[in-house]
Design a protein around this motif. Structure first.
Motif, mmCIF file in Angstrom:
data_model
loop_
_atom_site.group_PDB
_atom_site.id
_atom_site.type_symbol
_atom_site.label_atom_id
_atom_site.label_comp_id
_atom_site.label_asym_id
_atom_site.label_seq_id
_atom_site.Cartn_x
_atom_site.Cartn_y
_atom_site.Cartn_z
ATOM 1 N N UNK A 55 0.847 -1.195 0.000
ATOM 2 C CA UNK A 55 0.000 0.000 0.000
ATOM 3 C C UNK A 55 0.874 1.233 0.000
ATOM 4 N N UNK A 56 0.561 2.163 -0.896
ATOM 5 C CA UNK A 56 1.272 3.426 -1.008
ATOM 6 C C UNK A 56 0.223 4.525 -1.025
ATOM 7 N N UNK A 57 0.327 5.460 -0.079
ATOM 8 C CA UNK A 57 -0.670 6.518 0.046
ATOM 9 C C UNK A 57 0.023 7.874 -0.007
ATOM 10 N N UNK A 58 -0.208 8.579 -1.110
ATOM 11 C CA UNK A 58 0.405 9.894 -1.319
ATOM 12 C C UNK A 58 -0.467 10.993 -0.724
ATOM 13 N N UNK A 59 0.173 12.071 -0.310
ATOM 14 C CA UNK A 59 -0.528 13.243 0.198
ATOM 15 C C UNK A 59 0.334 14.471 0.000
ATOM 16 N N UNK A 60 -0.267 15.641 0.206
ATOM 17 C CA UNK A 60 0.487 16.881 0.158
ATOM 18 C C UNK A 60 0.309 17.706 -1.102
ATOM 19 N N UNK A 86 5.906 22.869 -2.685
ATOM 20 C CA UNK A 86 5.063 21.870 -2.045
ATOM 21 C C UNK A 86 5.946 20.716 -1.613
ATOM 22 N N UNK A 87 5.514 20.018 -0.569
ATOM 23 C CA UNK A 87 6.185 18.785 -0.178
ATOM 24 C C UNK A 87 5.174 17.645 -0.197
ATOM 25 N N UNK A 88 5.464 16.644 -0.991
ATOM 26 C CA UNK A 88 4.630 15.459 -1.073
ATOM 27 C C UNK A 88 5.157 14.388 -0.128
ATOM 28 N N UNK A 89 4.240 13.601 0.406
ATOM 29 C CA UNK A 89 4.595 12.463 1.258
ATOM 30 C C UNK A 89 3.954 11.203 0.704
ATOM 31 N N UNK A 90 4.573 10.083 0.991
ATOM 32 C CA UNK A 90 4.022 8.791 0.596
ATOM 33 C C UNK A 90 4.222 7.828 1.756
ATOM 34 N N UNK A 91 3.122 7.403 2.349
ATOM 35 C CA UNK A 91 3.170 6.440 3.452
ATOM 36 C C UNK A 91 3.082 5.033 2.882
ATOM 37 N N UNK A 92 4.071 4.219 3.192
ATOM 38 C CA UNK A 92 4.149 2.866 2.644
ATOM 39 C C UNK A 92 3.851 1.826 3.709
ATOM 40 N N UNK A 116 12.357 8.408 5.007
ATOM 41 C CA UNK A 116 12.515 8.140 6.428
ATOM 42 C C UNK A 116 12.146 6.671 6.617
ATOM 43 N N UNK A 117 13.143 5.819 6.679
ATOM 44 C CA UNK A 117 12.878 4.381 6.766
ATOM 45 C C UNK A 117 12.205 4.000 8.084
ATOM 46 N N UNK A 118 12.470 4.750 9.151
ATOM 47 C CA UNK A 118 11.832 4.462 10.432
ATOM 48 C C UNK A 118 10.317 4.680 10.355
ATOM 49 N N UNK A 119 9.900 5.616 9.499
ATOM 50 C CA UNK A 119 8.477 5.917 9.327
ATOM 51 C C UNK A 119 7.892 5.299 8.065
ATOM 52 N N UNK A 120 8.709 4.579 7.309
ATOM 53 C CA UNK A 120 8.260 4.005 6.033
ATOM 54 C C UNK A 120 7.594 5.064 5.161
ATOM 55 N N UNK A 121 8.257 6.195 5.038
ATOM 56 C CA UNK A 121 7.688 7.329 4.315
ATOM 57 C C UNK A 121 8.692 7.892 3.319
ATOM 58 N N UNK A 122 8.188 8.182 2.135
ATOM 59 C CA UNK A 122 8.961 8.792 1.058
ATOM 60 C C UNK A 122 8.478 10.224 0.893
ATOM 61 N N UNK A 123 9.405 11.125 0.552
ATOM 62 C CA UNK A 123 9.066 12.537 0.401
ATOM 63 C C UNK A 123 9.558 13.057 -0.946
ATOM 64 N N UNK A 151 3.786 -0.423 -9.814
ATOM 65 C CA UNK A 151 3.195 -0.535 -8.486
ATOM 66 C C UNK A 151 3.255 0.840 -7.853
ATOM 67 N N UNK A 152 2.118 1.500 -7.791
ATOM 68 C CA UNK A 152 2.063 2.881 -7.316
ATOM 69 C C UNK A 152 0.805 3.101 -6.504
ATOM 70 N N UNK A 153 0.742 4.245 -5.836
ATOM 71 C CA UNK A 153 -0.416 4.596 -5.046
ATOM 72 C C UNK A 153 -1.508 5.220 -5.893
#
Length: 115
Positions: free
Chosen positions: A3-8, A18-24, A73-80, A104-106
Motif C-alpha cells: 500500500x502506497x498513500x500519497x498526500x500533500x 510543495x512537499x509530497x509524502x508517501x506512506x508505505x 525516512x525508513x523508520x516511518x516508512x515514508x517517502x518525500x 506498483x504505485x499509489x
C-alpha cells in the motif's frame, strides 16, 4: 499487500513550493528503492526521481534537477518529494512507486501549478 498513500498535493502559484509524502505499508520499505512518477493531463506516466536502498543515492529527471529533492525516512516508512520553484508544466498527478515505471504505485496526489 503493498500500500502506497500519497498526500500533500494542492494548488500553488508558479515559483511556489510543495512537499509530497508517501506512506508505505505491506512490505519492508527500507529494502526498496523508491521512485516518484507523474502523469500530466493527456500524457503518459513520466519518471521524476528515485532514491536507492540502502545507499540513499538519488537520481532526478533533467526537468526537475535542482528544483526537486527526494528523501526517505525508513523508520516511518515514508517517502518525500520537496518541490521548489514550481512551474506550470509541473502540473500533474504525482505517484510514489516501487519501480521507475510506476507499475506498483499509489492512488496519487494532484499538483496544480497555476496563477
Amino acid at each position: 499487500e503493498v500500500q502506497l498513500v500519497e498526500s500533500g498535493g494542492g494548488l500553488v502559484q508558479p515559483g511556489g513550493s510543495l512537499t509530497l509524502s508517501c506512506a508505505a505499508s505491506g512490505f519492508t520499505f527500507r529494502h526498496y528503492t523508491m521512485s516518484w512518477v507523474r502523469q500530466a493531463p493527456g500524457k503518459g506516466l513520466e519518471w521524476v526521481s528515485r532514491i536507492d536502498s540502502p545507499t540513499g543515492i538519488t537520481y532526478y529527471a533533467d526537468f526537475v534537477k535542482g528544483r526537486f529533492t527526494i528523501s526517505r525516512d525508513d523508520a516511518k516508512s515514508t517517502l518525500y518529494l520537496q518541490m521548489n520553484s514550481l512551474k506550470t508544466e509541473d502540473t500533474a498527478v504525482y505517484y510514489c512507486a516501487t519501480d521507475d515505471h510506476g507499475a506498483t504505485r499509489g492512488q496519487g496526489t494532484q499538483v496544480t501549478v497555476s496563477s
